[in-house]
Scaffold this active site. Structure first.
Site, mmCIF file in Angstrom:
data_model
loop_
_atom_site.group_PDB
_atom_site.id
_atom_site.type_symbol
_atom_site.label_atom_id
_atom_site.label_comp_id
_atom_site.label_asym_id
_atom_site.label_seq_id
_atom_site.Cartn_x
_atom_site.Cartn_y
_atom_site.Cartn_z
ATOM 1 N N GLY A 16 -0.618 -11.131 34.799
ATOM 2 C CA GLY A 16 -0.985 -9.743 35.050
ATOM 3 C C GLY A 16 -0.502 -8.741 34.025
ATOM 4 O O GLY A 16 -0.869 -7.564 34.093
ATOM 5 N N GLU B 154 3.050 -16.709 34.452
ATOM 6 C CA GLU B 154 1.688 -17.232 34.263
ATOM 7 C C GLU B 154 0.830 -16.257 33.462
ATOM 8 O O GLU B 154 -0.216 -15.819 33.929
ATOM 9 C CB GLU B 154 1.021 -17.462 35.630
ATOM 10 C CG GLU B 154 1.793 -18.356 36.580
ATOM 11 C CD GLU B 154 1.224 -18.329 38.011
ATOM 12 O OE1 GLU B 154 0.321 -17.501 38.308
ATOM 13 O OE2 GLU B 154 1.674 -19.142 38.822
ATOM 14 N N ARG C 201 -3.977 -12.999 30.004
ATOM 15 C CA ARG C 201 -4.507 -11.931 29.158
ATOM 16 C C ARG C 201 -3.573 -11.575 27.995
ATOM 17 O O ARG C 201 -4.000 -11.457 26.851
ATOM 18 C CB ARG C 201 -4.733 -10.680 30.024
ATOM 19 C CG ARG C 201 -5.458 -9.558 29.322
ATOM 20 C CD ARG C 201 -5.534 -8.314 30.201
ATOM 21 N NE ARG C 201 -6.095 -8.600 31.502
ATOM 22 C CZ ARG C 201 -7.401 -8.584 31.782
ATOM 23 N NH1 ARG C 201 -8.259 -8.282 30.847
ATOM 24 N NH2 ARG C 201 -7.831 -8.857 32.993
ATOM 25 N N TYR D 25 -16.340 -4.635 34.431
ATOM 26 C CA TYR D 25 -15.162 -3.836 34.802
ATOM 27 C C TYR D 25 -15.165 -2.449 34.152
ATOM 28 O O TYR D 25 -14.115 -1.792 34.122
ATOM 29 C CB TYR D 25 -13.879 -4.532 34.337
ATOM 30 C CG TYR D 25 -13.681 -5.941 34.814
ATOM 31 C CD1 TYR D 25 -13.491 -6.223 36.168
ATOM 32 C CD2 TYR D 25 -13.636 -6.990 33.905
ATOM 33 C CE1 TYR D 25 -13.271 -7.522 36.589
ATOM 34 C CE2 TYR D 25 -13.409 -8.299 34.322
ATOM 35 C CZ TYR D 25 -13.232 -8.552 35.668
ATOM 36 O OH TYR D 25 -13.006 -9.839 36.084
ATOM 37 N N CYS E 251 -31.833 -7.859 29.340
ATOM 38 C CA CYS E 251 -32.640 -6.935 30.130
ATOM 39 C C CYS E 251 -31.872 -6.391 31.334
ATOM 40 O O CYS E 251 -32.169 -6.721 32.488
ATOM 41 C CB CYS E 251 -33.911 -7.632 30.580
ATOM 42 S SG CYS E 251 -34.821 -8.252 29.167
ATOM 43 N N TYR F 49 -10.759 -13.615 28.860
ATOM 44 C CA TYR F 49 -11.901 -13.312 29.727
ATOM 45 C C TYR F 49 -13.124 -12.922 28.902
ATOM 46 O O TYR F 49 -13.920 -12.086 29.307
ATOM 47 C CB TYR F 49 -11.521 -12.243 30.764
ATOM 48 C CG TYR F 49 -10.272 -12.637 31.522
ATOM 49 C CD1 TYR F 49 -10.312 -13.662 32.468
ATOM 50 C CD2 TYR F 49 -9.029 -12.055 31.227
ATOM 51 C CE1 TYR F 49 -9.160 -14.076 33.124
ATOM 52 C CE2 TYR F 49 -7.871 -12.465 31.886
ATOM 53 C CZ TYR F 49 -7.950 -13.464 32.825
ATOM 54 O OH TYR F 49 -6.810 -13.873 33.468
HETATM 55 C C1 LIG Z 1 -5.660 -14.926 36.710
HETATM 56 C C2 LIG Z 1 -4.318 -15.353 37.111
HETATM 57 C C3 LIG Z 1 -3.252 -15.250 36.217
HETATM 58 C C4 LIG Z 1 -3.380 -14.632 34.845
HETATM 59 O O1 LIG Z 1 -3.549 -13.249 34.900
HETATM 60 P P1 LIG Z 1 -3.508 -12.392 33.553
HETATM 61 O O2 LIG Z 1 -3.775 -11.015 34.004
HETATM 62 O O3 LIG Z 1 -4.574 -12.928 32.678
HETATM 63 O O4 LIG Z 1 -2.154 -12.563 32.958
HETATM 64 C C5 LIG Z 1 -2.024 -15.742 36.622
HETATM 65 N N1 LIG Z 1 -1.847 -16.282 37.852
HETATM 66 C C6 LIG Z 1 -2.854 -16.377 38.743
HETATM 67 C C7 LIG Z 1 -2.610 -16.973 40.070
HETATM 68 C C8 LIG Z 1 -4.121 -15.913 38.409
HETATM 69 O O5 LIG Z 1 -5.117 -15.992 39.294
#
Ligand SMILES: *Cc1c(COP(=O)(O)O)cnc(C)c1O
Length: 419
Positions: free
Chosen positions: A240, A274, A277, A317, A344, A372
């Protein structure tokens, strides 16, 4: 340090002029910088120093096997949300024991297969999922490692509504009080091994506060568990972490991790992150060529050869991405253009009112599309997906070829065999 810079008004990716890539591979075309990818990943890894941690790169951001291979070689773990994603990781040489499996819809077949492969951890999102995991593990005589994905009920103020995952009304995770019930339920179960707590509050979050608020909540839960003799190994803070698409102020991975570790101290838990992005976004650009400059009474359009099927973030988005000339010329006049694709749909637009000096046939680069980008591409309008090119210093690798026409219908069959 950016690895996408101009030398004498020519855009380069590392040491390769972008015009050269466009000539060799055609447009539209994704281009990634290896050094940028690796620097971005290392920023998270280095921040931990000697504290036990695992960076589980989120595969859905950018999942080409060449990219996964590079990350695996640096020691990365992987966060996956489907069997397809861990099949990619394994093909790329990633270690099963560094894979965490998230997602609200894990099927029986996925759970069976993940147990067989020997992944590190199932991030459990509901009571029924935990029950399903237990049943399948028991049937196989296995012990399933799991963490509970907590939904901390946090509303990050500034991200797009489609990127929030930790509201009361979100489908993800379980609320703290329910998480506690799951912990108790798993206690002493011979087929379940509780490893930790997890949360993932959303994506493209540019403030630190929501992360810390969520972390506080899982720390409190971990403390409560510890008091009852339920021992956890890790706390997983999810992904995130936001990037700067339009000069947003973002915090560094180093500062993020430092703040997490201060809060954690003196607890010994391994920290899992995790990021998707923040690792992948800035390492990629999308090259596209101007087909037409079209002026109507209301607008000036630059119609380019990339479409929303190639890169959907602006359409999906309302995402803002910088769009720049590959060859800069001060001699030409600048004007404002809406940069639109050939698909289109009126939403097939990459940017509105962009000041550019361009002519028909010129190359443009859409920036920060590594995450993404390709992974959300499609064949809509029966357009072939673009190639992916990896640049490493002077070296150039075509890590995915442009699709062929017959790839478009390769899985289709006429109703009458032999027709
Ligand atoms: C999508 C996702 C991420 C990665 O999110 P980013 O915003 O790309 O860092 C990490 N953990 C889970 C469970 C996700 O669904």
């Amino acid at each position: 340090m950016s690895l996408f810079v101009y030398h004498q008004n020519q855009l380069y990716v590392e040491q390769v002029p972008v015009t050269h890539l466009a000539e060799r591979f055609g447009t539209p075309c994704y281009v990634y910088s290896r050094a940028s990818l690796e620097n971005n990943w290392r920023a998270f890894d280095d921040a931990f120093g000697s504290h036990p941690h695992r960076i589980c790169y989120s595969v859905k951001a950018l999942s080409n096997i060449a990219i996964l291979d590079l990350l695996a070689k640096m020691g990365s773990g992987f966060d996956v949300v489907s069997q397809g994603e861990w099949e990619r990781v394994l093909v790329a040489g990633g270690a099963p024991h560094k894979i965490v499996f998230s997602g609200v819809g894990k099927t029986c077949s996925e759970i069976e297969h993940a147990l067989e492969v020997g992944i590190a951890c199932f991030n459990i999102e509901s009571l029924d999922e935990l029950a399903r995991l237990e049943t399948i593990a028991a049937k196989r005589g296995a012990i399933a490692p799991f963490a509970i994905r907590v939904n901390p009920h946090i509303h990050p103020p500034e991200t797009h509504p489609g990127l929030i995952t930790a509201l009361k009304e979100s489908k993800f995770g379980v609320p703290c009080d329910e998480a506690w019930k799951l912990l108790k339920r798993a206690q002493g179960n011979p087929h379940l091994k509780l490893c930790g707590l997890a949360c993932h509050i959303g994506s493209q979050i540019t403030e630190l506060a929501p992360f810390l608020e969520a972390f506080d909540k899982i720390i409190r839960l971990a403390d409560k568990a510890e008091k009852e003799g339920i021992h956890l190994e890790h706390l997983d803070c999810g992904g995130g972490v936001g990037v700067s698409y339009q000069k947003e102020n973002v915090f560094s991975p180093a500062f993020y991790v430092e703040t997490l570790l201060k809060k954690l101290s003196p607890r010994p838990y391994t920290i899992v992150l995790e990021p998707g992005r923040r690792v992948a976004a800035s390492c990629g650009i999308l090259l596209t060529r101007v087909e037409y400059l079209k002026t109507t009474t209301a607008h000036r359009f630059a119609v380019v050869d990339a479409g929303m099927n190639d890169f959907i973030r602006p359409a999906l988005y309302s995402a803002w991405h910088d769009i720049i000339e590959v060859v800069r010329s001060s001699a030409r006049k600048r004007a404002h253009y809406d940069i639109v694709g050939p698909v289109c749909e009126s939403t097939d637009c990459f940017g509105k009112n962009r000041l550019l000096s361009i002519r028909e046939g010129d190359l443009l680069a859409i920036l920060s599309v590594g995450a993404y980008g390709f992974t959300m591409s499609s064949n809509y309008n029966s357009r072939r997906r673009p190639p992916e090119i990896l640049v490493d210093g002077k070296k150039i690798y075509e890590i995915r070829a442009r699709e062929e026409w017959n790839d478009l219908w390769a899985k289709e069959r006429m109703t009458v065999p032999g027709f």
